[in-house]
Design an enzyme around this catalytic site. Sequence first.
Site, mmCIF file in Angstrom:
data_model
loop_
_atom_site.group_PDB
_atom_site.id
_atom_site.type_symbol
_atom_site.label_atom_id
_atom_site.label_comp_id
_atom_site.label_asym_id
_atom_site.label_seq_id
_atom_site.Cartn_x
_atom_site.Cartn_y
_atom_site.Cartn_z
ATOM 1 N N PRO A 56 0.848 -1.193 0.000
ATOM 2 C CA PRO A 56 0.000 0.000 0.000
ATOM 3 C C PRO A 56 0.884 1.244 0.000
ATOM 4 O O PRO A 56 1.844 1.323 0.770
ATOM 5 C CB PRO A 56 -0.784 -0.112 1.329
ATOM 6 C CG PRO A 56 -0.071 -1.118 2.158
ATOM 7 C CD PRO A 56 0.806 -1.937 1.266
ATOM 8 N N ALA A 67 0.450 5.451 0.018
ATOM 9 C CA ALA A 67 -0.435 6.615 0.050
ATOM 10 C C ALA A 67 -0.148 7.524 -1.133
ATOM 11 O O ALA A 67 1.012 7.846 -1.417
ATOM 12 C CB ALA A 67 -0.249 7.362 1.366
ATOM 13 N N CYS A 80 2.816 2.610 10.123
ATOM 14 C CA CYS A 80 3.017 3.986 9.651
ATOM 15 C C CYS A 80 3.840 4.786 10.672
ATOM 16 O O CYS A 80 3.498 4.821 11.854
ATOM 17 C CB CYS A 80 1.666 4.665 9.392
ATOM 18 S SG CYS A 80 1.870 6.358 8.801
ATOM 19 N N GLY A 99 10.559 -4.390 2.132
ATOM 20 C CA GLY A 99 11.557 -3.372 2.439
ATOM 21 C C GLY A 99 12.801 -3.514 1.590
ATOM 22 O O GLY A 99 13.465 -4.547 1.590
ATOM 23 N N GLY A 114 7.377 -2.135 -2.670
ATOM 24 C CA GLY A 114 6.808 -0.799 -2.504
ATOM 25 C C GLY A 114 7.232 0.132 -3.625
ATOM 26 O O GLY A 114 6.748 0.041 -4.765
ATOM 27 N N ARG A 115 8.224 0.995 -3.322
ATOM 28 C CA ARG A 115 8.591 2.054 -4.270
ATOM 29 C C ARG A 115 9.025 1.549 -5.635
ATOM 30 O O ARG A 115 8.760 2.181 -6.658
ATOM 31 C CB ARG A 115 9.695 2.930 -3.643
ATOM 32 C CG ARG A 115 9.179 3.784 -2.512
ATOM 33 C CD ARG A 115 10.283 4.243 -1.611
ATOM 34 N NE ARG A 115 10.848 3.135 -0.839
ATOM 35 C CZ ARG A 115 11.848 3.255 0.017
ATOM 36 N NH1 ARG A 115 12.403 4.429 0.216
ATOM 37 N NH2 ARG A 115 12.296 2.204 0.684
HETATM 38 C C1 LIG Z 1 5.013 7.363 -0.643
HETATM 39 C C2 LIG Z 1 4.800 6.210 0.314
HETATM 40 C C3 LIG Z 1 3.521 5.964 0.791
HETATM 41 C C4 LIG Z 1 3.303 4.899 1.684
HETATM 42 N N1 LIG Z 1 2.033 4.641 2.119
HETATM 43 C C5 LIG Z 1 1.794 3.566 2.905
HETATM 44 C C6 LIG Z 1 0.458 3.225 3.291
HETATM 45 O O1 LIG Z 1 -0.522 3.885 2.919
HETATM 46 N N2 LIG Z 1 0.306 2.125 4.075
HETATM 47 C C7 LIG Z 1 1.377 1.349 4.499
HETATM 48 O O2 LIG Z 1 1.180 0.375 5.206
HETATM 49 N N3 LIG Z 1 2.630 1.659 4.140
HETATM 50 C C8 LIG Z 1 2.858 2.720 3.349
HETATM 51 N N4 LIG Z 1 4.128 2.973 2.924
HETATM 52 C C9 LIG Z 1 5.217 2.012 3.226
HETATM 53 C C10 LIG Z 1 5.328 0.969 2.104
HETATM 54 O O3 LIG Z 1 4.157 0.201 2.003
HETATM 55 C C11 LIG Z 1 6.525 0.024 2.308
HETATM 56 O O4 LIG Z 1 6.352 -0.662 3.522
HETATM 57 C C12 LIG Z 1 7.843 0.772 2.349
HETATM 58 O O5 LIG Z 1 7.935 1.726 1.310
HETATM 59 C C13 LIG Z 1 9.018 -0.205 2.266
HETATM 60 O O6 LIG Z 1 8.977 -0.922 1.046
HETATM 61 P P1 LIG Z 1 9.950 -0.522 -0.200
HETATM 62 O O7 LIG Z 1 11.335 -0.373 0.374
HETATM 63 O O8 LIG Z 1 9.785 -1.665 -1.149
HETATM 64 O O9 LIG Z 1 9.432 0.783 -0.731
HETATM 65 C C14 LIG Z 1 4.384 4.066 2.099
HETATM 66 C C15 LIG Z 1 5.672 4.339 1.608
HETATM 67 C C16 LIG Z 1 5.885 5.385 0.731
HETATM 68 C C17 LIG Z 1 7.291 5.626 0.220
#
Ligand SMILES: Cc1cc2nc3c(=O)[nH]c(=O)nc-3n(C[C@H](O)[C@H](O)[C@H](O)COP(=O)(O)O)c2cc1C
Length: 321
Positions: A21, A23, A105, A205, A228-229
Amino acid sequence: MEIKQLKVGKFILPSNVLMAPLAGYTCYPFRILCQEMGAGLCFTEMVSANALKYKDKATSRLLFTTDDEHRKAVQLLGGDPAVMQKIACSEELSQFGLIDINMGCPVPNVLKSGEGSALLKDLKRAGNIIRLCKKSGKAVSVKCRVGVESSHRIAAEFAKMCEDAGADMISIHGRTRSMMYTGTPLYDQIAEAKAVVDIPVIANGGIFSVAEADKMMQETGADGVMIGRYGLEHPYIFSELTGKPVTKSRYEILIQQLTLTEAYYDESFTLEYIRKLASYLMRKQPGTKQYKQKLYQCGSIEELKGLLYEAFEVVPGKGDL
Ligand SMILES: Cc1cc2nc3c(=O)[nH]c(=O)nc-3n(C[C@H](O)[C@H](O)[C@H](O)COP(=O)(O)O)c2cc1C
Protein backbone atom coordinates in the site's frame (compact mmCIF):
# COMPACT_ATOMS: atom_id res chain seq x y z
CA MET A 1 12.49 -16.72 -5.86
CA GLU A 2 9.98 -19.55 -5.88
CA ILE A 3 6.60 -18.35 -7.08
CA LYS A 4 3.63 -20.03 -5.50
CA GLN A 5 -0.01 -19.45 -4.70
CA LEU A 6 -0.81 -18.24 -1.21
CA LYS A 7 -3.86 -19.02 0.86
CA VAL A 8 -5.00 -16.06 2.92
CA GLY A 9 -8.24 -16.74 4.70
CA LYS A 10 -10.67 -17.65 1.93
CA PHE A 11 -8.51 -16.06 -0.77
CA ILE A 12 -6.14 -17.95 -2.98
CA LEU A 13 -3.58 -15.43 -4.21
CA PRO A 14 -2.20 -16.36 -7.67
CA SER A 15 1.29 -15.28 -6.68
CA ASN A 16 3.30 -14.54 -3.56
CA VAL A 17 4.53 -11.21 -4.92
CA LEU A 18 2.44 -8.41 -3.44
CA MET A 19 2.24 -4.68 -4.14
CA ALA A 20 2.59 -2.59 -0.98
CA PRO A 21 0.00 0.00 0.00
CA LEU A 22 1.40 3.43 -0.93
CA ALA A 23 -0.44 6.62 0.05
CA GLY A 24 -1.04 8.79 -3.01
CA TYR A 25 -0.37 5.97 -5.48
CA THR A 26 -2.22 2.70 -4.98
CA CYS A 27 -5.53 3.97 -6.28
CA TYR A 28 -7.80 1.72 -8.34
CA PRO A 29 -6.01 2.24 -11.71
CA PHE A 30 -2.61 1.42 -10.26
CA ARG A 31 -3.93 -1.68 -8.53
CA ILE A 32 -5.38 -2.88 -11.84
CA LEU A 33 -1.96 -2.40 -13.45
CA CYS A 34 -0.14 -4.39 -10.76
CA GLN A 35 -2.72 -7.15 -10.98
CA GLU A 36 -2.16 -7.33 -14.77
CA MET A 37 1.59 -7.43 -14.22
CA GLY A 38 1.35 -10.45 -11.93
CA ALA A 39 1.01 -9.09 -8.40
CA GLY A 40 -0.89 -11.57 -6.23
CA LEU A 41 -2.53 -8.85 -4.17
CA CYS A 42 -2.65 -5.05 -4.12
CA PHE A 43 -4.01 -2.92 -1.31
CA THR A 44 -5.67 0.47 -1.25
CA GLU A 45 -3.53 3.08 0.40
CA MET A 46 -4.14 3.48 4.13
CA VAL A 47 -7.65 4.70 4.81
CA SER A 48 -8.37 6.34 8.14
CA ALA A 49 -11.17 4.55 10.01
CA ASN A 50 -11.89 7.76 11.92
CA ALA A 51 -12.25 9.78 8.72
CA LEU A 52 -14.66 7.16 7.34
CA LYS A 53 -16.61 7.33 10.59
CA TYR A 54 -17.09 11.07 10.00
CA LYS A 55 -18.08 10.41 6.38
CA ASP A 56 -15.17 12.37 4.92
CA LYS A 57 -15.71 12.44 1.12
CA ALA A 58 -12.04 12.53 0.09
CA THR A 59 -11.43 9.48 2.26
CA SER A 60 -14.38 7.56 0.79
CA ARG A 61 -12.91 8.15 -2.67
CA LEU A 62 -9.94 6.00 -1.64
CA LEU A 63 -12.33 3.04 -1.51
CA PHE A 64 -13.26 3.26 -5.18
CA THR A 65 -13.08 -0.06 -7.01
CA THR A 66 -14.97 -2.03 -9.70
CA ASP A 67 -15.53 -5.70 -10.50
CA ASP A 68 -12.45 -5.62 -12.73
CA GLU A 69 -10.35 -5.67 -9.59
CA HIS A 70 -10.01 -9.24 -8.36
CA ARG A 71 -9.29 -9.87 -4.68
CA LYS A 72 -10.10 -6.46 -3.25
CA ALA A 73 -8.03 -5.50 -0.22
CA VAL A 74 -8.44 -2.33 1.82
CA GLN A 75 -5.90 -1.05 4.30
CA LEU A 76 -7.34 0.56 7.42
CA LEU A 77 -5.51 2.91 9.73
CA GLY A 78 -6.89 3.29 13.23
CA GLY A 79 -6.13 2.83 16.90
CA ASP A 80 -9.57 2.57 18.47
CA PRO A 81 -10.74 -1.06 18.45
CA ALA A 82 -14.45 -0.13 18.54
CA VAL A 83 -14.14 2.29 15.61
CA MET A 84 -12.11 -0.26 13.65
CA GLN A 85 -14.81 -2.89 14.21
CA LYS A 86 -17.56 -0.50 13.19
CA ILE A 87 -15.79 0.40 9.95
CA ALA A 88 -14.66 -3.18 9.21
CA CYS A 89 -18.30 -4.28 9.40
CA SER A 90 -19.70 -1.23 7.58
CA GLU A 91 -21.54 -1.18 4.27
CA GLU A 92 -18.83 1.08 2.84
CA LEU A 93 -16.34 -1.78 3.02
CA SER A 94 -18.76 -4.42 1.75
CA GLN A 95 -16.86 -4.86 -1.55
CA PHE A 96 -13.58 -5.70 0.15
CA GLY A 97 -12.85 -9.32 1.06
CA LEU A 98 -9.67 -8.54 2.93
CA ILE A 99 -8.84 -5.90 5.52
CA ASP A 100 -5.20 -5.08 6.14
CA ILE A 101 -4.48 -3.21 9.35
CA ASN A 102 -1.74 -0.61 9.29
CA MET A 103 0.55 -1.11 12.27
CA GLY A 104 3.65 0.39 10.73
CA CYS A 105 3.02 3.99 9.65
CA PRO A 106 5.86 6.08 11.13
CA VAL A 107 4.37 9.58 10.64
CA PRO A 108 4.52 11.61 13.92
CA ASN A 109 0.86 12.68 13.87
CA VAL A 110 -0.29 9.11 13.30
CA LEU A 111 1.91 7.93 16.15
CA LYS A 112 0.54 10.62 18.47
CA SER A 113 -2.98 9.39 17.81
CA GLY A 114 -1.99 5.87 18.90
CA GLU A 115 -2.27 4.52 15.34
CA GLY A 116 0.19 2.92 12.87
CA SER A 117 3.52 2.01 14.46
CA ALA A 118 2.30 3.18 17.91
CA LEU A 119 0.56 -0.21 18.04
CA LEU A 120 3.96 -1.95 18.02
CA LYS A 121 4.22 -0.84 21.65
CA ASP A 122 0.67 -1.74 22.62
CA LEU A 123 0.21 -5.40 21.78
CA LYS A 124 -2.97 -5.74 23.82
CA ARG A 125 -4.77 -3.01 21.88
CA ALA A 126 -3.31 -4.26 18.59
CA GLY A 127 -4.68 -7.74 19.34
CA ASN A 128 -8.09 -6.31 20.19
CA ILE A 129 -8.21 -4.45 16.91
CA ILE A 130 -7.47 -7.67 14.99
CA ARG A 131 -10.05 -9.68 16.95
CA LEU A 132 -12.75 -7.07 16.43
CA CYS A 133 -12.00 -6.60 12.72
CA LYS A 134 -12.32 -10.38 12.30
CA LYS A 135 -15.95 -10.02 13.35
CA SER A 136 -16.54 -8.65 9.86
CA GLY A 137 -16.11 -12.21 8.54
CA LYS A 138 -13.44 -10.96 6.11
CA ALA A 139 -9.84 -12.08 5.89
CA VAL A 140 -7.67 -9.85 8.09
CA SER A 141 -3.98 -9.18 7.63
CA VAL A 142 -1.53 -6.91 9.42
CA LYS A 143 1.26 -4.79 8.02
CA CYS A 144 3.88 -3.84 10.59
CA ARG A 145 7.51 -2.95 11.10
CA VAL A 146 10.04 -4.96 13.11
CA GLY A 147 9.93 -2.54 16.02
CA VAL A 148 9.98 1.12 16.95
CA GLU A 149 13.71 1.73 17.36
CA SER A 150 16.93 -0.30 17.39
CA SER A 151 16.47 -1.18 21.08
CA HIS A 152 12.90 -2.33 20.35
CA ARG A 153 12.87 -5.25 17.90
CA ILE A 154 9.85 -7.39 18.44
CA ALA A 155 8.94 -8.95 15.09
CA ALA A 156 8.54 -12.51 16.41
CA GLU A 157 6.51 -11.55 19.47
CA PHE A 158 4.35 -9.26 17.39
CA ALA A 159 3.75 -11.84 14.66
CA LYS A 160 2.72 -14.44 17.26
CA MET A 161 0.32 -11.95 18.82
CA CYS A 162 -1.22 -11.27 15.38
CA GLU A 163 -1.67 -14.97 14.68
CA ASP A 164 -3.17 -15.63 18.12
CA ALA A 165 -5.62 -12.76 17.61
CA GLY A 166 -6.80 -14.33 14.34
CA ALA A 167 -4.77 -12.61 11.60
CA ASP A 168 -4.66 -14.53 8.32
CA MET A 169 -1.37 -13.05 7.09
CA ILE A 170 1.31 -10.64 8.26
CA SER A 171 3.49 -8.40 6.09
CA ILE A 172 6.62 -7.19 7.81
CA HIS A 173 8.54 -4.13 6.68
CA GLY A 174 12.01 -5.13 7.87
CA ARG A 175 12.88 -1.72 9.25
CA THR A 176 12.16 -0.08 12.60
CA ARG A 177 10.03 3.02 12.83
CA SER A 178 13.15 5.15 13.39
CA MET A 179 14.77 3.82 10.21
CA MET A 180 11.80 5.26 8.25
CA TYR A 181 12.47 4.19 4.62
CA THR A 182 16.25 3.75 4.50
CA GLY A 183 18.86 1.29 5.66
CA THR A 184 19.25 -2.44 5.16
CA PRO A 185 16.17 -4.37 6.29
CA LEU A 186 16.68 -6.45 9.44
CA TYR A 187 16.34 -9.82 7.72
CA ASP A 188 16.92 -11.75 10.93
CA GLN A 189 13.85 -10.12 12.51
CA ILE A 190 11.62 -11.28 9.67
CA ALA A 191 13.21 -14.76 9.83
CA GLU A 192 12.47 -14.95 13.57
CA ALA A 193 8.85 -13.97 12.97
CA LYS A 194 8.50 -16.57 10.20
CA ALA A 195 9.83 -19.25 12.54
CA VAL A 196 7.11 -18.78 15.16
CA VAL A 197 3.88 -18.57 13.11
CA ASP A 198 1.98 -20.74 10.66
CA ILE A 199 0.17 -17.94 8.81
CA PRO A 200 1.88 -16.57 5.67
CA VAL A 201 4.65 -14.06 6.40
CA ILE A 202 5.39 -11.54 3.67
CA ALA A 203 8.74 -9.75 3.68
CA ASN A 204 8.95 -6.11 2.67
CA GLY A 205 11.56 -3.37 2.44
CA GLY A 206 14.33 -2.38 0.09
CA ILE A 207 13.52 -4.66 -2.84
CA PHE A 208 14.67 -2.81 -5.97
CA SER A 209 15.58 -5.75 -8.24
CA VAL A 210 14.93 -9.43 -8.87
CA ALA A 211 18.19 -10.20 -7.05
CA GLU A 212 17.03 -8.27 -3.98
CA ALA A 213 13.73 -10.17 -3.96
CA ASP A 214 15.71 -13.44 -4.10
CA LYS A 215 17.94 -12.24 -1.28
CA MET A 216 14.95 -11.26 0.84
CA MET A 217 13.42 -14.72 0.42
CA GLN A 218 16.71 -16.50 1.13
CA GLU A 219 17.56 -14.48 4.22
CA THR A 220 14.10 -14.58 5.79
CA GLY A 221 12.48 -17.83 4.61
CA ALA A 222 9.32 -15.75 4.12
CA ASP A 223 6.34 -16.99 2.13
CA GLY A 224 6.43 -14.08 -0.27
CA VAL A 225 7.63 -10.55 -0.87
CA MET A 226 5.95 -7.16 -0.94
CA ILE A 227 7.31 -4.49 -3.26
CA GLY A 228 6.81 -0.80 -2.50
CA ARG A 229 8.59 2.05 -4.27
CA TYR A 230 10.14 -0.11 -6.98
CA GLY A 231 6.65 -1.07 -8.09
CA LEU A 232 6.13 2.58 -9.08
CA GLU A 233 9.45 2.96 -10.82
CA HIS A 234 9.42 -0.42 -12.54
CA PRO A 235 6.02 -2.17 -12.44
CA TYR A 236 7.56 -4.84 -14.69
CA ILE A 237 9.13 -6.29 -11.53
CA PHE A 238 5.91 -8.25 -10.95
CA SER A 239 6.11 -9.86 -14.37
CA GLU A 240 9.87 -10.44 -14.05
CA LEU A 241 9.36 -12.27 -10.77
CA THR A 242 6.21 -14.20 -11.60
CA GLY A 243 6.85 -14.90 -15.28
CA LYS A 244 3.52 -13.39 -16.30
CA PRO A 245 4.00 -12.15 -19.87
CA VAL A 246 3.65 -8.38 -20.29
CA THR A 247 4.09 -6.42 -23.49
CA LYS A 248 3.00 -2.90 -22.49
CA SER A 249 5.55 -0.12 -22.89
CA ARG A 250 5.89 2.61 -20.26
CA TYR A 251 3.96 4.94 -22.58
CA GLU A 252 1.14 2.41 -22.93
CA ILE A 253 1.06 1.97 -19.17
CA LEU A 254 0.70 5.71 -18.65
CA ILE A 255 -2.04 6.04 -21.26
CA GLN A 256 -3.95 3.12 -19.72
CA GLN A 257 -3.55 4.73 -16.28
CA LEU A 258 -4.66 8.11 -17.60
CA THR A 259 -7.72 6.65 -19.32
CA LEU A 260 -8.80 4.70 -16.26
CA THR A 261 -8.20 7.61 -13.89
CA GLU A 262 -10.04 10.06 -16.12
CA ALA A 263 -13.01 7.70 -16.27
CA TYR A 264 -13.44 7.40 -12.54
CA TYR A 265 -11.84 10.42 -10.85
CA ASP A 266 -11.93 14.18 -11.33
CA GLU A 267 -9.45 16.19 -13.41
CA SER A 268 -7.36 17.49 -10.52
CA PHE A 269 -6.88 13.99 -9.09
CA THR A 270 -6.00 12.66 -12.57
CA LEU A 271 -3.45 15.39 -13.21
CA GLU A 272 -1.78 14.94 -9.84
CA TYR A 273 -1.68 11.16 -9.97
CA ILE A 274 -0.42 10.86 -13.57
CA ARG A 275 2.26 13.52 -13.03
CA LYS A 276 3.56 11.67 -9.96
CA LEU A 277 3.40 8.25 -11.63
CA ALA A 278 5.03 9.50 -14.84
CA SER A 279 7.79 11.03 -12.79
CA TYR A 280 8.47 7.63 -11.17
CA LEU A 281 8.30 5.83 -14.53
CA MET A 282 10.80 8.28 -16.02
CA ARG A 283 13.34 7.61 -13.28
CA LYS A 284 16.51 6.18 -14.79
CA GLN A 285 14.96 6.40 -18.28
CA PRO A 286 17.59 8.05 -20.50
CA GLY A 287 16.65 11.39 -22.00
CA THR A 288 13.56 12.02 -19.89
CA LYS A 289 14.97 14.51 -17.36
CA GLN A 290 13.75 17.58 -19.25
CA TYR A 291 10.22 16.12 -19.47
CA LYS A 292 10.14 15.33 -15.78
CA GLN A 293 10.55 19.02 -15.00
CA LYS A 294 7.84 19.94 -17.52
CA LEU A 295 5.34 17.46 -16.08
CA TYR A 296 4.43 19.81 -13.28
CA GLN A 297 3.80 22.71 -15.67
CA CYS A 298 1.04 20.81 -17.46
CA GLY A 299 -2.23 22.47 -16.56
CA SER A 300 -4.60 20.17 -18.43
CA ILE A 301 -4.97 16.51 -19.30
CA GLU A 302 -4.55 17.29 -23.03
CA GLU A 303 -1.22 19.01 -22.35
CA LEU A 304 -0.14 16.09 -20.20
CA LYS A 305 -0.99 13.58 -22.94
CA GLY A 306 1.12 15.55 -25.43
CA LEU A 307 4.06 15.63 -23.07
CA LEU A 308 3.88 11.89 -22.37
CA TYR A 309 3.82 11.18 -26.09
CA GLU A 310 6.88 13.32 -26.65
CA ALA A 311 8.76 11.90 -23.69
CA PHE A 312 8.15 8.24 -24.40
CA GLU A 313 7.30 7.77 -28.07
CA VAL A 314 8.87 10.36 -30.35
CA VAL A 315 12.48 9.74 -29.47
CA PRO A 316 13.42 6.23 -30.66
CA GLY A 317 13.94 3.80 -27.83
CA LYS A 318 11.87 5.75 -25.32
CA GLY A 319 9.05 3.27 -25.49
CA ASP A 320 11.32 0.40 -24.59
CA LEU A 321 10.56 -1.62 -21.50
C1 LIG B 1 5.01 7.36 -0.64
C2 LIG B 1 4.80 6.21 0.31
C3 LIG B 1 3.52 5.96 0.79
C4 LIG B 1 3.30 4.90 1.68
N1 LIG B 1 2.03 4.64 2.12
C5 LIG B 1 1.79 3.57 2.91
C6 LIG B 1 0.46 3.23 3.29
O1 LIG B 1 -0.52 3.88 2.92
N2 LIG B 1 0.31 2.12 4.08
C7 LIG B 1 1.38 1.35 4.50
O2 LIG B 1 1.18 0.37 5.21
N3 LIG B 1 2.63 1.66 4.14
C8 LIG B 1 2.86 2.72 3.35
N4 LIG B 1 4.13 2.97 2.92
C9 LIG B 1 5.22 2.01 3.23
C10 LIG B 1 5.33 0.97 2.10
O3 LIG B 1 4.16 0.20 2.00
C11 LIG B 1 6.53 0.02 2.31
O4 LIG B 1 6.35 -0.66 3.52
C12 LIG B 1 7.84 0.77 2.35
O5 LIG B 1 7.93 1.73 1.31
C13 LIG B 1 9.02 -0.20 2.27
O6 LIG B 1 8.98 -0.92 1.05
P1 LIG B 1 9.95 -0.52 -0.20
O7 LIG B 1 11.33 -0.37 0.37
O8 LIG B 1 9.79 -1.67 -1.15
O9 LIG B 1 9.43 0.78 -0.73
C14 LIG B 1 4.38 4.07 2.10
C15 LIG B 1 5.67 4.34 1.61
C16 LIG B 1 5.89 5.38 0.73
C17 LIG B 1 7.29 5.63 0.22
